[in-house]
Design an enzyme around this catalytic site. Structure first.
Site, PDB file in Angstrom:
ATOM      1  N   GLU A   1      -4.791  -5.115  -9.186  1.00 51.98           N
ATOM      2  CA  GLU A   1      -4.643  -5.397  -7.749  1.00 51.98           C
ATOM      3  C   GLU A   1      -6.016  -5.545  -7.101  1.00 51.98           C
ATOM      4  OE1 GLU A   1      -0.430  -3.111  -6.776  1.00 51.98           O
ATOM      5  OE2 GLU A   1      -2.307  -2.031  -6.552  1.00 51.98           O
TER       6      GLU A   1
ATOM      7  N   ALA B   1       0.845  -1.191   0.000  1.00 51.67           N
ATOM      8  CA  ALA B   1       0.000   0.000   0.000  1.00 51.67           C
ATOM      9  C   ALA B   1       0.880   1.241   0.000  1.00 51.67           C
ATOM     10  CB  ALA B   1      -0.915   0.015   1.217  1.00 51.67           C
TER      11      ALA B   1
ATOM     12  N   GLY C   1       0.364   3.617  -6.717  1.00 52.88           N
ATOM     13  CA  GLY C   1       1.531   4.427  -7.016  1.00 52.88           C
ATOM     14  C   GLY C   1       2.353   3.822  -8.144  1.00 52.88           C
TER      15      GLY C   1
END
Length: 243
Positions: free
Chosen positions: A109, A89, A102
């Site tokens: 995901e 995360a 990011g």
């Protein structure tokens, strides 16, 4: 990268794998720098304990890591129900809401992570925040169909404020292109938000494929410290009790 940060990533990743990975499981394998340590630990345990596991990747990066370590590569068409998914995360708040994407893999995901009976996050201590946006300043990643990026950008900025910036590539000319052939807008928001409402609104905009907001979907998060220790937070714990 700082040795302490790497020590934290490794400690969190190893502990999560040791606590949750068991023989004969189907496992979702996440993306990012922390997850590389999880894959290393999974490979060690497969070798040492002769575990029978099937690994479902969330990205091209994860797929390559699975193959390189000689693990059994699976796919959702054949294995749509997963026992666990372990993923990283960019930031996690006290309610276990998190920002992911990011690295640009948030759609795959989320698909893989939501197929799992148990979804586990691993991160270093820097990703631990009381509120989203406290430390992660790059915004909420939003994957969009290329033809729609401009109207989506305008809609977000007019309704939610802030700036929705198209993510540009660093080693190629032009924007980042996802594994799905789409573009990414990074919404840099201002102030505290009602994340469920924000996520619902973003999904209502035509052209939005998926967001990097994971709303209270994780069962537990493992944070690794610079000293190589681990602390956890789960759905039944508030921030004050997690340390």
């Amino acid at each position: 990268m700082d040795e302490g940060i790497n020590a934290g990533k490794k400690a969190a990743a190893y502990k999560a794998v040791d606590d949750f990975v068991k023989d004969n499981q189907i496992i979702g394998v996440g993306s990012g720098s922390t997850i590389v340590y999880s894959i290393d630990r999974i490979a060690e345990r497969v070798k040492n304990e002769n575990l029978k596991l099937i690994c479902i990747p969330t990205s091209f990066q994860a797929r390559q890591a699975i193959i390189e370590r000689g693990l059994t590569l699976g796919q959702l068409e054949m294995n749509p129900k997963l026992d666990i998914a372990i993923d990283g995360a960019d930031e996690v708040d006290y309610q276990l809401n998190c920002i992911k994407g990011g690295g640009g893999c948030q759609t795959q995901e989320k698909i893989v992570d939501y197929c799992a009976e148990e979804f586990i996050l691993v991160a270093d201590y820097r990703k631990d925040s009381e509120h989203l946006g406290d430390s992660w300043k790059k915004g909420i990643p939003i994957e969009v169909i290329p033809m729609a990026y401009k109207p989506v950008q305008m809609k977000i900025q007019s309704k939610l404020g802030g700036k929705a910036n198209i993510r540009m590539a660093t080693k190629k000319a032009g924007p980042v292109v996802t594994d799905n052939g789409n573009l990414i807008l990074d919404w840099c928001f201002e102030g505290k938000q009602n994340w469920e409402q924000v996520d619902t609104f973003l999904h209502s905009i035509p052209g939005v494929v998926e967001t990097g907001l994971f709303i209270q979907s994780a069962k537990m998060v493992y944070f690794g410290t610079a000293e190589g220790k681990v602390y956890t937070r789960n759905k039944n714990q508030d921030m004050l009790n997690s340390h």
